[in-house]
Design a protein around this motif. Structure first.
Motif, short mmCIF file in Angstrom:
data_model
loop_
_atom_site.label_atom_id
_atom_site.label_comp_id
_atom_site.label_asym_id
_atom_site.label_seq_id
_atom_site.Cartn_x
_atom_site.Cartn_y
_atom_site.Cartn_z
N LEU A 1 6.39 69.84 54.87
CA LEU A 1 5.27 70.70 54.50
C LEU A 1 4.70 71.32 55.77
N VAL A 2 4.99 72.59 55.99
CA VAL A 2 4.54 73.29 57.20
C VAL A 2 3.12 73.82 57.02
N SER A 3 2.80 74.29 55.83
CA SER A 3 1.49 74.87 55.59
C SER A 3 1.07 74.59 54.15
N LYS A 4 -0.25 74.44 53.96
CA LYS A 4 -0.78 74.24 52.62
C LYS A 4 -2.12 74.96 52.54
N GLY A 5 -2.26 75.81 51.52
CA GLY A 5 -3.49 76.57 51.42
C GLY A 5 -3.70 77.08 50.01
N GLU A 6 -4.62 78.02 49.87
CA GLU A 6 -4.90 78.61 48.56
C GLU A 6 -3.63 79.20 47.97
N ALA A 7 -3.32 78.79 46.76
CA ALA A 7 -2.04 79.16 46.16
C ALA A 7 -2.10 80.54 45.51
N LYS A 8 -1.06 81.32 45.77
CA LYS A 8 -0.80 82.51 44.98
C LYS A 8 0.13 82.10 43.84
N ALA A 9 0.10 82.83 42.75
CA ALA A 9 0.82 82.39 41.57
C ALA A 9 2.34 82.53 41.71
N GLY A 10 2.81 83.50 42.49
CA GLY A 10 4.24 83.68 42.64
C GLY A 10 4.84 82.65 43.58
N PHE A 11 6.06 82.23 43.32
CA PHE A 11 6.70 81.25 44.20
C PHE A 11 8.20 81.50 44.30
N VAL B 1 13.04 82.25 41.57
CA VAL B 1 11.85 83.08 41.72
C VAL B 1 11.06 82.99 40.42
N GLY B 2 9.77 82.67 40.51
CA GLY B 2 8.98 82.54 39.30
C GLY B 2 7.49 82.71 39.55
N VAL B 3 6.74 82.52 38.50
CA VAL B 3 5.29 82.63 38.57
C VAL B 3 4.69 81.41 37.86
N ALA B 4 3.89 80.63 38.59
CA ALA B 4 3.24 79.45 38.01
C ALA B 4 2.23 78.92 39.01
N MET C 1 8.91 72.51 41.08
CA MET C 1 9.83 72.95 42.14
C MET C 1 9.30 72.56 43.52
N LEU C 2 7.98 72.54 43.69
CA LEU C 2 7.40 72.15 44.98
C LEU C 2 7.74 70.70 45.29
N GLN D 1 3.86 83.73 47.12
CA GLN D 1 3.52 85.12 47.38
C GLN D 1 2.91 85.72 46.11
N TYR D 2 2.49 86.99 46.24
CA TYR D 2 1.95 87.68 45.08
C TYR D 2 3.05 87.85 44.03
N PRO D 3 2.73 87.61 42.75
CA PRO D 3 3.70 87.89 41.69
C PRO D 3 3.71 89.39 41.38
#
Length: 282
Positions: free
Chosen positions: A145-155, A165-168, A173-174, A187-189
Motif C-alpha cells: 500500500l503506497v498511498s491511501k486517501g479519499e476514494a474516487k469511485a473508478g478503479f 476496470v470498474g466503478v465501485a 479487488m483491493l 481515478q474518476y469514472p
C-alpha cells in the motif's frame, strides 16, 4: 548278325534302343542343377557380404532410423510485445486508441520507466495532489500500500496479470491486490456498463482513459481539448463498455509500435512530480 558286342561287320546293323540316352540326359540334368546351385550360392554370398558391410558400418551394430525431433516448452520463443494505434473520429471528436499486445500490465512509481526498454506502453495513472505531492487515493504496487486517501469511485486492479476496470466505492479487488502481490489505483469514472458518468471537473483539456472496448483493455486519448462529458460520450459512441480517467493534458508517456519504434505521447519526456506514477505494459 554277329554275337559280338563290340565289333560289327560291314553287313551288320546294330540296333540302339532309346534307353541308351537316359544316362546322358541324367548327366546333363545333374550338371545343370549343380551350375544353378553354384550360381545361387555365389549370389547369396554376395548379398550376405553387402548387408554385413552395411551392418558393420552402423554404430553399435544398430540399424539407424529416422531422427526424432523433440520440442520442449523451454525452446518456445515468447511472442513479441508491442502496441497498436488506431485513429478514429466519433461525433466530431478525434480519438487515438492504443492497445498493448502480448504484454503484462503493472504499476510503477517514478520516472525510471521512461528508460525501460522492456515497456511497450506507459501512461500516467493516478493523479498527484498539488498541495503535498502525494498520490491521490489508494495506490497499491506489488501488494504494498503506497498511498491511501479519499476514494474516487473508478478503479483499476491488476491481479495475476489480469486487469479489471470498474466503478465501485468498495471492491474486494483491493483486498485481493494487497493479499496477492497485485496492483490497484483509483481515478474518476467515465463510463460504467455503457452508461455515461458525470464528473465535477469542468473545462476542456486533452483527455486520456483506461477503457474496456471490444473485450480488450486499451488506452484512449483525445487529439483535441474536450470536456469530461464530451469525452465520455465519445467513448460510449466508440463502443466502450467501462472506462476510468487517466492523467491527461500533455502528461508524459510513450508506446512502442510493431516495428519497435518508440513514440512519445507528448513533447516532454518526463514529468517532474515526485510521485509521478504509471500504468505500464511490459
Amino acid at each position: 548278325m554277329s554275337h559280338r558286342h563290340i565289333d560289327i561287320d560291314d553287313d551288320e546293323i546294330r540296333v540302339i534302343s532309346a534307353t541308351g540316352d537316359e544316362p546322358k540326359k541324367k548327366f546333363k540334368f545333374n550338371f545343370f542343377m549343380r551350375v544353378l546351385i553354384a550360381a545361387l550360392l555365389i549370389v547369396g554370398i554376395a548379398v550376405a557380404v553387402t548387408f554385413s558391410a552395411k551392418f558393420a558400418s552402423t554404430p553399435d551394430n544398430r540399424i539407424l532410423s529416422e531422427p526424432v525431433v523433440s520440442v520442449t516448452t523451454d525452446s518456445v520463443i515468447p511472442a513479441k510485445a508491442f502496441t497498436t494505434l488506431c485513429d478514429t473520429v466519433v461525433n466530431g471528436v478525434s480519438l487515438g486508441i492504443l492497445t498493448p499486445r502480448n504484454a503484462t500490465p503493472v504499476l510503477v512509481v517514478g520516472n525510471d520507466v521512461m528508460n525501460d526498454t522492456t515497456a511497450v506502453l506507459a501512461v500516467p495513472a493516478a493523479d498527484v495532489r498539488g498541495d503535498n505531492g502525494t498520490i491521490a487515493g489508494t495506490f497499491v504496487v506489488n501488494g504494498d500500500l503506497v498511498s491511501k486517501g479519499e476514494a474516487k469511485a473508478g478503479f483499476c486492479s491488476i491481479i495475476n496479470g489480469e486487469i479489471t476496470v470498474g466503478v465501485a466505492d468498495a471492491t474486494p479487488m483491493l483486498e485481493q491486490a494487497l493479499a496477492g502481490d497485485g496492483y490497484f489505483f483509483r481515478q474518476y469514472p467515465l463510463v460504467v456498463g455503457g452508461q455515461l458518468v458525470e464528473n465535477k471537473p469542468k473545462g476542456k483539456a486533452k483527455r486520456k482513459a483506461l477503457a474496456e472496448i471490444d473485450g480488450e483493455i486499451s488506452v484512449i486519448f483525445s487529439l483535441e481539448r474536450v470536456t469530461f462529458h464530451d469525452f465520455s460520450q465519445a467513448l460510449i459512441d466508440a463502443g466502450v463498455r467501462n472506462a476510468i480517467y487517466l492523467v491527461g493534458a500533455d502528461s508524459s508517456g510513450f508506446y512502442v509500435d510493431p516495428s519497435g519504434v518508440r513514440t512519445l505521447l507528448s513533447p516532454d519526456t518526463h514529468n517532474e512530480w515526485e510521485n509521478i506514477n504509471y500504468i505500464v505494459w511490459q
